[in-house]
Design a protein around this motif. Sequence first.
Motif, PDB file in Angstrom:
ATOM      1  N   TYR A  99       0.959  -1.015  -0.173  1.00 59.78           N
ATOM      2  CA  TYR A  99       0.145   0.176   0.120  1.00 59.78           C
ATOM      3  C   TYR A  99       0.878   1.308   0.071  1.00 59.78           C
ATOM      4  O   TYR A  99       0.476   2.217  -0.805  1.00 59.78           O
ATOM      5  CB  TYR A  99      -0.913   0.207   1.299  1.00 59.78           C
ATOM      6  CG  TYR A  99      -1.952   1.138   1.323  1.00 59.78           C
ATOM      7  CD1 TYR A  99      -2.960   1.133   0.623  1.00 59.78           C
ATOM      8  CD2 TYR A  99      -1.590   2.241   2.002  1.00 59.78           C
ATOM      9  CE1 TYR A  99      -3.868   2.183   0.528  1.00 59.78           C
ATOM     10  CE2 TYR A  99      -2.409   3.287   2.106  1.00 59.78           C
ATOM     11  CZ  TYR A  99      -3.700   3.314   1.404  1.00 59.78           C
ATOM     12  OH  TYR A  99      -4.279   4.401   1.304  1.00 59.78           O
ATOM     13  N   GLU A 113       1.583   4.351  -2.547  1.00 59.95           N
ATOM     14  CA  GLU A 113       1.507   5.834  -2.388  1.00 59.95           C
ATOM     15  C   GLU A 113       2.816   6.292  -2.674  1.00 59.95           C
ATOM     16  O   GLU A 113       2.799   7.483  -3.157  1.00 59.95           O
ATOM     17  CB  GLU A 113       1.213   5.863  -0.756  1.00 59.95           C
ATOM     18  CG  GLU A 113      -0.188   5.996  -0.653  1.00 59.95           C
ATOM     19  CD  GLU A 113      -0.366   6.518   0.725  1.00 59.95           C
ATOM     20  OE1 GLU A 113       0.403   6.308   1.567  1.00 59.95           O
ATOM     21  OE2 GLU A 113      -1.693   6.670   1.084  1.00 59.95           O
ATOM     22  N   SER A 138      -4.513  -0.104  -4.621  1.00 54.25           N
ATOM     23  CA  SER A 138      -5.126   0.735  -3.684  1.00 54.25           C
ATOM     24  C   SER A 138      -4.461   2.041  -3.042  1.00 54.25           C
ATOM     25  O   SER A 138      -4.905   3.326  -2.931  1.00 54.25           O
ATOM     26  CB  SER A 138      -5.648   0.000  -2.417  1.00 54.25           C
ATOM     27  OG  SER A 138      -6.231  -0.981  -2.861  1.00 54.25           O
ATOM     28  N   ALA A 146      -5.226   6.043  -4.053  1.00 57.45           N
ATOM     29  CA  ALA A 146      -5.494   6.799  -2.841  1.00 57.45           C
ATOM     30  C   ALA A 146      -4.777   8.096  -2.995  1.00 57.45           C
ATOM     31  O   ALA A 146      -5.208   9.264  -2.631  1.00 57.45           O
ATOM     32  CB  ALA A 146      -5.088   6.193  -1.613  1.00 57.45           C
ATOM     33  N   LYS A 147      -3.296   8.118  -3.245  1.00 58.44           N
ATOM     34  CA  LYS A 147      -2.373   9.087  -3.323  1.00 58.44           C
ATOM     35  C   LYS A 147      -2.943   9.960  -4.479  1.00 58.44           C
ATOM     36  O   LYS A 147      -2.908  11.358  -4.506  1.00 58.44           O
ATOM     37  CB  LYS A 147      -1.021   8.690  -3.466  1.00 58.44           C
ATOM     38  CG  LYS A 147       0.033   9.754  -3.468  1.00 58.44           C
ATOM     39  CD  LYS A 147      -0.160  10.864  -2.404  1.00 58.44           C
ATOM     40  CE  LYS A 147       0.323  10.533  -0.962  1.00 58.44           C
ATOM     41  NZ  LYS A 147       0.610  11.365  -0.104  1.00 58.44           N
ATOM     42  N   ARG A 164      -5.770  10.246  -5.763  1.00 60.00           N
ATOM     43  CA  ARG A 164      -7.165  11.027  -5.144  1.00 60.00           C
ATOM     44  C   ARG A 164      -6.703  12.100  -4.344  1.00 60.00           C
ATOM     45  O   ARG A 164      -7.311  13.202  -4.266  1.00 60.00           O
ATOM     46  CB  ARG A 164      -8.040  10.284  -4.681  1.00 60.00           C
ATOM     47  CG  ARG A 164      -8.822   9.145  -5.766  1.00 60.00           C
ATOM     48  CD  ARG A 164     -10.002   8.464  -5.039  1.00 60.00           C
ATOM     49  NE  ARG A 164      -9.917   7.203  -5.594  1.00 60.00           N
ATOM     50  CZ  ARG A 164      -9.488   5.901  -5.093  1.00 60.00           C
ATOM     51  NH1 ARG A 164      -9.055   5.795  -3.892  1.00 60.00           N
ATOM     52  NH2 ARG A 164      -9.774   5.012  -5.685  1.00 60.00           N
ATOM     53  N   GLU A 165      -5.910  12.052  -3.536  1.00 55.15           N
ATOM     54  CA  GLU A 165      -5.571  13.030  -2.526  1.00 55.15           C
ATOM     55  C   GLU A 165      -4.833  14.053  -2.946  1.00 55.15           C
ATOM     56  O   GLU A 165      -5.320  15.394  -2.776  1.00 55.15           O
ATOM     57  CB  GLU A 165      -4.585  12.146  -1.231  1.00 55.15           C
ATOM     58  CG  GLU A 165      -4.157  13.097  -0.228  1.00 55.15           C
ATOM     59  CD  GLU A 165      -2.925  12.526   0.589  1.00 55.15           C
ATOM     60  OE1 GLU A 165      -1.885  13.312   0.765  1.00 55.15           O
ATOM     61  OE2 GLU A 165      -3.315  11.438   0.721  1.00 55.15           O
TER      62      GLU A 165
END
Length: 54
Positions: A18, A22, A40, A44-45, A47-48
Motif C-alpha cells: 500500500y 503511495e 489501492s 489513494a495518493k 485522489r488525495e
Amino acid sequence: MKTLTISIAPSNIKSNDYYDGEFDAAVGLPPKSQDGDYQSGYLAKVRETGKTPF
C-alpha cells in the motif's frame, strides 16, 4: 590478521505494498502493478493530490 564476523538475524520487516503504491504516485512514477494493496495505495495518493502522475 583476525577477521571479525557479525551474524545478523534476517529482518522481520515486510514490504507494505500500500505504501509502496503511495510513494510511487507521490514521486510521479507510473504504476508497477494493478493488483491489491499496491493499486489501492497508488489510487489513494492520486485522489488525495488530484494529480495523475502518468
